[in-house]
Design an enzyme around this catalytic site. Sequence first.
Site: not given
Length: 393
Positions: A66, A69, A126, A234
């Site tokens: 993720s 992202k 997320s 993140k």
Amino acid sequence: MNKLARYRRVISITAILLILVTLSNHSYAETEEPFKLEAKSAILLDAITGEILFEKNIHEKLPPASITKIMVLLIAMEDLDSGKIKLDDKVQVSSNAERMGGSQVYLEAGETQILDDLLKAVCLRSANDAAVALAEHISGSIDVFVQRMNDRAKELGMTNTHFKNATGLPDPEHLTTAYDISLMSRELLKHPKIHDWLTIYMTDIKVGKNKDVTQTLVNTNKLIRDYQGANGLKTGLTNDAGHCLAASAKRGNLSLISVVLGGPTSNSRFSESKKLLDFGFANYESLPICRKDEVVKKIKVSKGKGNIVNIVAESDYSLLIRKGDSREIEKEIILPEKINAPYEKGQKFGEIVLKNNGKEVGRVNLVTEEGMNKASIIDMFKKVTTMFLGNSK
């Protein structure tokens, strides 16, 4: 060979061996890691200058999960800044977004969400369904958006990156590197507004067609709560990628970015990110040189509608220095005495050259604050008249 010649030869060989051993030891000391990491790949860098402070396999292609992202968020922030999208946009959730699976906020096909809440869902939980809904709103289809992700990656110099989706869900061709992640992370942090979402620890949003379900979002990045100065970025986790984290933190003038990929446990990605950030804050400091749009000098304009132009710094600029090193930085401003119109806003006409102990350590472009057209005959007449009347008083 006589005894004296043989003796000299032995002394020479011994001296050479001693030099080689000394060089070998010196090289090891210079390259020895300050600590060991379990992560497959890692990097620490100064967010302002991009200078790398620590690296481990930074160009190895790995699945990012993720952390993907970050690019979704970057494109969203760029479109917010340009006015293409707005935070109060009403986003229609597609069946494609609904069935993404993995980490999600359980959006329903046909429901409407405001863009602001989708950003919260992406940054905190997320959420794959929110990321796809956001991507489809921006580009009309997920395929078009993913192409834009790859195009933006090329523009940023992410030469070892290829995106296949906007979520980070497993795909054998969906790969990037710790170094490339650091590039898109630096770019994202140029948008201060992103911290409005990245630094939230917990919040609620309403989901479903009737908005009758409350989803409590808790930030997957634990550093936001328990690391001084943490302000992003993140997390990522899949079986293929392992435990990943791109983290950012700021203390004083120093902003750092760390990336760890392929960690064995969730705790390891956080503890090793702390190690990296602690190392940076303990050993380096950032020396501010100038701020973007700061007026450096006023210079004369020839043949223009006006007579003076402000020359400003093109960007924020800081120097990264090791703690204890000399802070005596020489600034040399290179600019012409005057410039000729016409010229555009932001046109480069000079530089600030920075030196430390006589050695160049950096340059900052100097540009025009505003553009100016060439003076017409009427403009020139007004100038002469004004000058004459002023001198005659």
